[in-house]
Design an enzyme around this catalytic site. Sequence first.
Site, PDB file in Angstrom:
ATOM      1  N   THR A  73       6.149  -2.257  12.751  1.00 48.12           N
ATOM      2  CA  THR A  73       6.918  -3.313  13.417  1.00 48.12           C
ATOM      3  C   THR A  73       7.710  -2.747  14.603  1.00 48.12           C
ATOM      4  OG1 THR A  73       7.072  -4.516  11.344  1.00 48.12           O
ATOM      5  CG2 THR A  73       8.717  -5.066  13.018  1.00 48.12           C
ATOM      6  N   ASN A 151      -4.876  -8.389   9.194  1.00 48.70           N
ATOM      7  CA  ASN A 151      -4.416  -7.943   7.875  1.00 48.70           C
ATOM      8  C   ASN A 151      -4.823  -8.892   6.753  1.00 48.70           C
ATOM      9  OD1 ASN A 151      -2.332  -9.103   9.725  1.00 48.70           O
ATOM     10  ND2 ASN A 151      -1.284  -9.513   7.797  1.00 48.70           N
ATOM     11  N   SER A 199       0.964   2.508  11.269  1.00 46.99           N
ATOM     12  CA  SER A 199       2.008   2.563  10.247  1.00 46.99           C
ATOM     13  C   SER A 199       1.586   3.513   9.135  1.00 46.99           C
ATOM     14  CB  SER A 199       2.220   1.153   9.694  1.00 46.99           C
ATOM     15  OG  SER A 199       3.177   1.197   8.663  1.00 46.99           O
ATOM     16  N   GLY A 200       2.549   4.283   8.627  1.00 49.09           N
ATOM     17  CA  GLY A 200       2.237   5.278   7.604  1.00 49.09           C
ATOM     18  C   GLY A 200       1.858   4.680   6.256  1.00 49.09           C
ATOM     19  N   CYS A 322       3.832 -10.589   3.755  1.00 54.40           N
ATOM     20  CA  CYS A 322       5.104 -11.000   4.342  1.00 54.40           C
ATOM     21  C   CYS A 322       5.363 -12.484   4.145  1.00 54.40           C
ATOM     22  CB  CYS A 322       5.139 -10.652   5.824  1.00 54.40           C
ATOM     23  SG  CYS A 322       4.717  -8.934   6.099  1.00 54.40           S
TER      24      CYS A 322
HETATM   25  N1  PLP Z   1       0.707  -5.169  11.862  1.00 51.07           N
HETATM   26  C1  PLP Z   1      -0.150  -5.407  10.857  1.00 51.07           C
HETATM   27  C2  PLP Z   1      -1.542  -5.848  11.180  1.00 51.07           C
HETATM   28  C3  PLP Z   1       0.256  -5.227   9.534  1.00 51.07           C
HETATM   29  O1  PLP Z   1      -0.598  -5.478   8.534  1.00 51.07           O
HETATM   30  C4  PLP Z   1       1.588  -4.793   9.280  1.00 51.07           C
HETATM   31  C5  PLP Z   1       2.075  -4.654   7.889  1.00 51.07           C
HETATM   32  O2  PLP Z   1       1.694  -5.426   7.012  1.00 51.07           O
HETATM   33  C6  PLP Z   1       2.428  -4.532  10.367  1.00 51.07           C
HETATM   34  C7  PLP Z   1       1.954  -4.742  11.634  1.00 51.07           C
HETATM   35  C8  PLP Z   1       3.835  -4.060  10.168  1.00 51.07           C
HETATM   36  O3  PLP Z   1       3.860  -2.716   9.761  1.00 51.07           O
HETATM   37  P1  PLP Z   1       5.167  -2.160   9.019  1.00 51.07           P
HETATM   38  O4  PLP Z   1       5.167  -2.722   7.648  1.00 51.07           O
HETATM   39  O5  PLP Z   1       4.993  -0.667   9.025  1.00 51.07           O
HETATM   40  O6  PLP Z   1       6.338  -2.577   9.825  1.00 51.07           O
END
Ligand code: PLP
Length: 387
Positions: A73, A151, A199-200, A322
Amino acid sequence: MSSVIYLDNNATTQVAPEVFDAMEPWLRGGYGNPSSAYRLGREAAAALAQARDRVAALAGCQSGEILFTSCGTESINTAIQSALALDPDKRHIVTSAVEHSATIKLCEYLARRGYEITWLPVNAAGHLDMAELEASIRPDTAIVSLLWANNETGVLFPVEEIAALTQKKKTLLHIDAVQAFGKLPLVLEGMGAQFVSFSGHKIYAPKGVGGLYVSRRVKFTPLLRGSQEEGRRGGTQNVASIVGFGKAAELAGSHLAQGVDSTLRDRLESSLLTSILGASVNGDTVRRLPNTTNISFEGVESEGALILLDEKGLCCSAGSACTSGSVNPSHVLKAMGLSNDRARASLRFSVGRFTTASDIDRACEIIPAVVAKLRALSPAGQSVLAA
Ligand code: PLP
């Protein structure tokens, strides 16, 4: 922790044992600040450098093009806001209706601040119309920001084609590769995107660490000001987590070297489609991530299914993690033209490195039983059974 059948690897992944082992020394004796000049600090700085090399190797770019952030994010927010800072006269952003909430919420906020956002639609398969994308890019477009892999459905956008287009139009491009990173081979060098987010915690590293590729050819404006990351991201680095991220990237690279494998996902999907009447896959079944399937079970409320599946120890998700817990149908499935009922009847299963064949066998028994139980309880479900 009890043993679960974990089919929600797009939401997050467990920390790989090798990652945990790589991190541990940096949470114990190796607590130096990587900006300090004495040995304890220099060792931490060297560990960061090694992690940067490993993440860059998985991304197919130079180490100097990787910034460490706190999450995907933050990477997305940094990329888009950096592009906006470049030219105050460019107040238009192109993105899509199926982005992750990190992009959507930022763009909605920017819209309230006077920016104009083009939300590109997708078709029933989850794909963009490339001619529509081309037509949407204007002289005042500051940046195009699009997913690599969705996602919720796993559907892949044609990022190379998109990058060729933005290069032709001389517009900046950010790709949200949070789901693609580690699941598909990436070569960012020469691809034509200026920013790419990772993202880790999607690749078996802990939560709270992310990465941002910033092409060395683009002028960059930090989101967090400070001296770390060569002034590009302030804040003392989270050394242990970054080391873990580096180790996870190295492991993902060696798994990818053995080839992209969709066997377990395919087995689960074909078994569910065969054994459950009124089950259908949402989105393109070819151009998608190898680990993801999003399936609608006609006449079933996904919220109820999640509860019963959880009772059986099976973790999956309704829409994106989310938005789970809310009764709103997934914005991704709605954008693909699904009815509210069909969108609400959808579950996402995402397998991972630690998913076993016996997990899939058990899932293939549990899921049909849960679907049958829910259908027996609802008039909509009974009409599927009667059909
Ligand atoms: N973008 C996508 C496609 C994701 O699936 C996610 C997390 O679910 C994110 C961004 C956000 O990543 P983070 O959870 O590390 O902030």
